[in-house]
Motif scaffolding. Structure first.
Motif, PDB file in Angstrom:
ATOM      1  N   ALA A 114       0.903  -1.132  -0.034  1.00 30.14           N
ATOM      2  CA  ALA A 114       0.603   0.087   0.167  1.00 30.14           C
ATOM      3  C   ALA A 114       0.912   1.123  -0.314  1.00 30.14           C
ATOM      4  O   ALA A 114       0.282   1.896  -0.393  1.00 30.14           O
ATOM      5  CB  ALA A 114      -0.947   0.211   1.228  1.00 30.14           C
ATOM      6  N   GLU A 115       2.269   0.686   0.286  1.00 31.77           N
ATOM      7  CA  GLU A 115       2.457   2.231   0.356  1.00 31.77           C
ATOM      8  C   GLU A 115       4.177   2.325   0.159  1.00 31.77           C
ATOM      9  O   GLU A 115       4.571   0.583  -0.083  1.00 31.77           O
ATOM     10  CB  GLU A 115       3.130   2.695   2.064  1.00 31.77           C
ATOM     11  N   PRO A 116       4.904   3.344  -0.794  1.00 28.20           N
ATOM     12  CA  PRO A 116       6.368   2.991  -1.174  1.00 28.20           C
ATOM     13  C   PRO A 116       7.277   1.817  -0.246  1.00 28.20           C
ATOM     14  O   PRO A 116       7.189   2.250   1.185  1.00 28.20           O
ATOM     15  CB  PRO A 116       7.192   4.354  -1.131  1.00 28.20           C
ATOM     16  N   HIS A 117       8.065   0.603  -0.412  1.00 32.25           N
ATOM     17  CA  HIS A 117       8.999   0.002   0.726  1.00 32.25           C
ATOM     18  C   HIS A 117      10.273   0.426  -0.392  1.00 32.25           C
ATOM     19  O   HIS A 117      10.783  -0.601   0.692  1.00 32.25           O
ATOM     20  CB  HIS A 117       8.476  -1.025   0.651  1.00 32.25           C
ATOM     21  N   LEU A 118      10.580   1.289  -1.256  1.00 38.43           N
ATOM     22  CA  LEU A 118      11.822   1.635  -1.506  1.00 38.43           C
ATOM     23  C   LEU A 118      11.872   3.115  -1.072  1.00 38.43           C
ATOM     24  O   LEU A 118      11.337   3.551  -1.459  1.00 38.43           O
ATOM     25  CB  LEU A 118      12.376   1.473  -3.164  1.00 38.43           C
ATOM     26  N   GLU A 119      12.985   2.970  -0.051  1.00 39.71           N
ATOM     27  CA  GLU A 119      13.338   4.679   0.538  1.00 39.71           C
ATOM     28  C   GLU A 119      14.748   5.135  -0.545  1.00 39.71           C
ATOM     29  O   GLU A 119      15.714   4.428  -0.968  1.00 39.71           O
ATOM     30  CB  GLU A 119      13.897   3.927   2.007  1.00 39.71           C
ATOM     31  N   CYS A 120      14.635   6.072  -0.229  1.00 35.99           N
ATOM     32  CA  CYS A 120      15.620   6.742  -1.266  1.00 35.99           C
ATOM     33  C   CYS A 120      16.596   6.889   0.394  1.00 35.99           C
ATOM     34  O   CYS A 120      16.527   6.883   1.470  1.00 35.99           O
ATOM     35  CB  CYS A 120      16.039   8.270  -0.821  1.00 35.99           C
ATOM     36  N   VAL A 121      17.815   6.009   0.003  1.00 37.30           N
ATOM     37  CA  VAL A 121      19.275   6.111   0.797  1.00 37.30           C
ATOM     38  C   VAL A 121      19.671   8.059   1.555  1.00 37.30           C
ATOM     39  O   VAL A 121      19.517   7.706   3.417  1.00 37.30           O
ATOM     40  CB  VAL A 121      20.271   5.956   0.530  1.00 37.30           C
TER      41      VAL A 121
END
Length: 349
Positions: A114-121
């Protein structure tokens, strides 16, 4: 060429990539097996359709709302999320980390939740999704607004030439290659049915009829006047055909030669398009001479020369057909499906 960076901190999130047309197999499924990356290395595409969540039932929406979502015939459910997600091969992304607890329930890999699971490092902002579960193409989807496109003053490489067909045509390909070709055929068949205007079609004998002929014969009326379908492109003028199948432009997805031939009115008195673009991979397998050896010599033989030292199989092991899910999905997103005759075809599918 373009580079994608985080909208918050400016950290680089990709290698230089070239924009190409969204592959027709993007939303096709491959069953309980792993699939390779959807996108070729060094490329990206933009999906103009609404992202999955939130979902609504077709009956809950007005005609204006479904049209705004880009669907013109009943689909269940109707996606209403943001448009224009960017899709890249996972190997072309940089500077992200996976947050496993945000992933959807999955089987053998990762699926979007439902929500982004890739984050900007660099800053921790959620920028997109990674998918590689069984039956799903390996993809990274960057959310619109979370990343910024940075144009580079670097020319894109020349597009590769169409692949020469294998010695046994459509049979004997790897499973994932079959999926790509079947999806491309399903999307092309949807546009071919729309281009018919409801009239019967006469297809050229050989691979075109073998691949695309069954559904028009079943769904369109029989008898004259029929519209003639032909192949056009490099070395094939397609003269005299009412509807031509042409190679699609790699970058836009439209026909390489946007020539249109006048076509007679359909049942509703309107006029239908005369050009149906096919991905180069599919067009080549319908139009180019067949290489008769599974191990051709280095380089390419002279024009018109075919190998004859390898026998063709007596009978194909199985027949490739258009992906019916992609066929129906594409039809639902063509405005022409609102015409009564094409809506009846859609309902029969």
């Amino acid at each position: 060429m373009d580079l994608f960076v985080c909208a918050d901190c400016g950290a680089e999130l990709s290698v230089p990539v070239e924009r190409v047309a969204l592959p027709p197999e993007t939303h096709a499924r491959g069953g309980h097996e792993p699939l390779p990356p959807l996108m070729e290395p060094g490329t990206y595409a933009v999906d103009p359709e609404p992202w999955r969540r939130p979902w609504r039932a077709w009956e809950e929406l007005s005609a204006a709302e479904t049209a705004a979502a880009g669907v013109y015939a009943p689909v269940y459910p109707v996606p209403l999320g943001p448009r224009n997600h960017l899709v890249l091969a996972p190997g072309d992304t940089r500077g992200t980390r996976l947050v496993p607890e945000r992933c959807e329930n999955h089987c053998l890999g990762i699926a979007a939740g439902a929500e982004p699971h890739l984050e900007c490092v660099g800053c921790g902002r959620g920028v997109g999704f990674r998918e590689d579960d069984c039956g799903l193409w390996q993809t990274v989807w960057y959310a619109p607004g979370a990343v910024v496109r940075r144009p580079l003053k670097v020319p894109a490489p020349a597009p590769p030439p169409p692949d020469r067909p294998s010695y046994d045509g459509f049979d004997g390909l790897a499973r994932w290659q079959d999926l790509r070709l079947a999806a491309a055929a399903g999307a092309a068949l949807a546009r071919l049915l729309a281009a018919s205007g409801g009239a019967p079609l006469t297809l050229p004998a050989g691979p075109v009829t073998a691949l695309l002929g069954r559904e028009p014969a079943r769904l369109l009326p029989a008898g004259p006047p029929a519209r003639r379908v032909g192949l056009a492109g490099p070395g094939l003028p397609g003269d005299g055909a009412d509807i031509t199948l042409v190679p699609a432009d790699r970058r836009t997805g439209g026909p390489q030669s946007p020539r249109r031939t006048p076509v007679g009115p359909g049942p509703d008195g309107g006029r239908t398009p005369a050009v149906v673009p096919l991905p180069a991979r599919l067009w080549a397998r319908l139009a180019l001479p067949v290489e008769t050896s599974p191990m051709p010599p280095s380089g390419r033989p002279p024009a018109g020369v075919l190998r004859d030292d390898y026998p063709l199989p007596d009978h194909p092991g199985r027949l490739l057909g258009p992906d019916r899910h992609v066929l129906r999905r594409t039809l639902a997103r063509l405005p022409e499906v609102r015409e009564p005759w094409l809506r009846a075809v859609y309902d029969r599918l």
